[in-house]
Design a protein around this motif. Sequence first.
Motif, PDB file in Angstrom:
ATOM      1  N   MET A  33     149.662  88.643  30.328  1.00  0.00           N
ATOM      2  CA  MET A  33     148.961  89.000  31.573  1.00  0.00           C
ATOM      3  C   MET A  33     149.946  88.951  32.735  1.00  0.00           C
ATOM      4  O   MET A  33     150.713  88.002  32.859  1.00  0.00           O
ATOM      5  N   PRO A  34     149.865  89.917  33.593  1.00  0.00           N
ATOM      6  CA  PRO A  34     150.835  89.923  34.708  1.00  0.00           C
ATOM      7  C   PRO A  34     150.433  88.969  35.822  1.00  0.00           C
ATOM      8  O   PRO A  34     149.277  88.633  35.961  1.00  0.00           O
ATOM      9  N   ARG A  35     151.429  88.578  36.589  1.00  0.00           N
ATOM     10  CA  ARG A  35     151.196  87.782  37.794  1.00  0.00           C
ATOM     11  C   ARG A  35     151.141  88.770  38.965  1.00  0.00           C
ATOM     12  O   ARG A  35     152.097  89.504  39.196  1.00  0.00           O
ATOM     13  N   GLN A  36     150.000  88.843  39.629  1.00  0.00           N
ATOM     14  CA  GLN A  36     149.843  89.840  40.696  1.00  0.00           C
ATOM     15  C   GLN A  36     149.539  89.176  42.033  1.00  0.00           C
ATOM     16  O   GLN A  36     148.863  88.152  42.076  1.00  0.00           O
ATOM     17  N   VAL A  37     149.987  89.783  43.086  1.00  0.00           N
ATOM     18  CA  VAL A  37     149.575  89.327  44.424  1.00  0.00           C
ATOM     19  C   VAL A  37     148.176  89.863  44.676  1.00  0.00           C
ATOM     20  O   VAL A  37     147.927  91.058  44.565  1.00  0.00           O
ATOM     21  N   ILE A  38     147.224  88.987  44.941  1.00  0.00           N
ATOM     22  CA  ILE A  38     145.857  89.481  45.214  1.00  0.00           C
ATOM     23  C   ILE A  38     145.525  89.461  46.696  1.00  0.00           C
ATOM     24  O   ILE A  38     144.568  90.057  47.154  1.00  0.00           O
TER      25      ILE A  38
END
Lengths: 357, 442
Positions: A1-6
């Motif tokens: 799973m990617p690490r995303q800026v939310i």
Amino acid sequence: MPRQVIFEGRIENLSILDKDGQVDKKLEPKLTRDQLTGMYRLMVMMRKFDEKALNLQRQGRIGTYGSLRGQEAAQAGIAFNLTKTDWVVPSFREHGVMMALGLPMHLIYAYWKGDERGNIVPPDLRILPASVPVGSQLVHAAGLGMAMRLKDEPSVVVGFAGDGATSEGDFHEALNFAGVFNARTVFFIQNNQWAISVPRKRQTAAESIAQKALAYGIPGIQVDGNDVLAVYAASKAAVEHARSGKGASLIEAVTYRMGDHTTADDQKRYRDPDDIAYWLARDPIDRFRKYLVSKKMWTDDNDAALAAEMTAMVEDEVKKLESMPAPTPVEFFDHMYETLPWNLREQREAFAQGDRS
Amino acid sequence: MAFEFKLPDVGEGLHEGRLVEWLVRAGDPIAVDQPFARVETDKAIVELPSPVSGSVQTLHFKPGDVIAVGQTMITFGDGGATAAALTAPVSGKSAVDAGKSPVSEMVAAVLSPGSAPPVMAAFPGRAVATPHTRSLARKLGVDLARVTPSGKGGRITDEDVISASAPSNQASAPPQPPPAPVAIPAASARPAPPPSPGVVAGMAGVGEEIEEVPLTHLRKVIAQAMSHSKHTSAHVTHVDEADVSELVAWYKKAKQRIEADGRTKFTILPIFMKAAVTALKAHPFLNAVFDEPNGKILLKKFYHLGIAVDTPEGLMVPVVKHVDRKDMVALAGELVDLAGRARERRVTLDELRGGTFTITNVGAIGGVFATPVIHQPEVAILGMHAIKDRPAVVDGQIVIRKMMYVSLSFDHRIVDGLEAARFMTDFVELIQNPDLLMMRLL
């Protein structure tokens, strides 16, 4: 799973007049001569009221008093965007906002004299009694703002508080509630740097109070609170946002409490004189006068006449205050409840009749 | 028309202020809101602005003076028009409080008996009592209308209700200690005060395992005075021992002579009082007051000795004035009178004020020595303990002598241990050698 800026947030600081009264032409609000001089009159009125209040307290003619000196621009800037159908939910330092909306000065003095009648506002105004428990009023402001939405009234609610109040749970509950329920509320925080003797840096580790809005999903802005044009412009946007049903927002007005917390305090014990000198050079009234003079809207003669007019007005209001008949002890029972509980009713009756025959 | 400006409560709940300086002089013109004085309170130094315009007529105090809230501090002239419009100050004290002495003397003031003000004039016929007292009265079946109030402003207190519910308790009061002033136990010999209601509330067994004892007014005053003293002075106690064999022999001989008339009562305490005053004259810092706000020590050239007296309701400290100007027989007479009236709570306020040094007799019940608490604003208190036969070494021999411990609690803020030791050595020498005391008496 990617690490995303939310989420990424940004908070702006707005300043239009610098400390010497030089204006940023691009940001200068379009206001008429009457509006501008009207703002100035209001700020001078606040200061004269304040100076007299301090004297009245030292003469034993009113009780403990909380000075607003230094915060005139913050209060005039927001008040100028309000109408009589808007709600003012004050803490205990918003005398300037109250008188701007038309609350007679002698009633404000009466409140500080310990006279409950000072809390009875004329029927055409929507000003709640001053709330002394820090931050508690913000919850009321959120609830009122939700009521305005449910009734679909184009009225705006302004909840006032200081920097100290932002450390209270009530502040966070109120902002969260107002965000979720789209309340027509503007949270107006006068960050005057000091909660009695606790400095601003002890209130939050965050860079600003304004950025707390982001966590509650509402707009937030920091303004130079000693710049009446900046406060006016930011308040205009926030009030329109609420009035048009778009919801709540937060304004942090960065200002400075020039006096003691109240007349029962001694700020010399905990503040650096250099700090006061720094802010004295940023006095909101001096700065705005320089701006008006540079626009050829104001002269020294105007200033002398205004000072004399305001002094006379204040003295007149003191006369009104002191010609109010003294409250009777039995009125003590009259202001808290719509219908008195039985035990208080008994006490009131005993007080009122037989026992003084 | 003259306008008298009374010192208002310029903080929250202040009782007094110290005049720092006048900003005007008598005869000066004055404008509305023009500052005329700087006053220091517990909270800050504040400038006081004039409420009237006209001229300054009279300055009633000098810089350094302590002014009670409600006292007239300045009189303005020609201010009639504005003055007439002024209402009474919002925080003005009642006439009862006006002109009263500063807070430091209030503690002594509340000890004054028989000065209960009349029932509040506004409510004749209605008993004045707090909800708690009313509820207590309901519980005990006491009709408040029949209770004699003893509280401030004619208020009925819990104690009034309790004593009204047990009208015979006067007769069954504990026997009073013998009236001889020598046998006065000190505060330290008294039982500890009962636990506060806050401590007891919520505890199981109140009423069976734990008895609640309401505080008497005097007990509250003592509690306040004791903790005030402990929080004010840096208490240190110096203890010494005296061989008073010679003094006791001397006293017994004198006592027979003096009491021969069958009326006079002569006790040993006046001898100790004289010895103390003689030593105080040689060591003036023990007969002083520490004026910390002004950075001064005031050495008093008069010698008013407080004498701790145990009363059925608690400790009281009547004051014998000018001990250095009276002979020992006169002092003995005054002591019997004062102690007796203290026990009946008939001493006047004046007789409880103005002490410069205190003596407390600790030895009546038992113990070796105690560490008395300083009676503020004094600097020291002398504890006299029981005289007992004890072995002592005289000229290399163990012999039985009349021995006594003496303890001096002193305020280390202004008196060092060395000075206290010198005073005590002097004092002990005086009571060990009555001849020397005679020679040095003034």
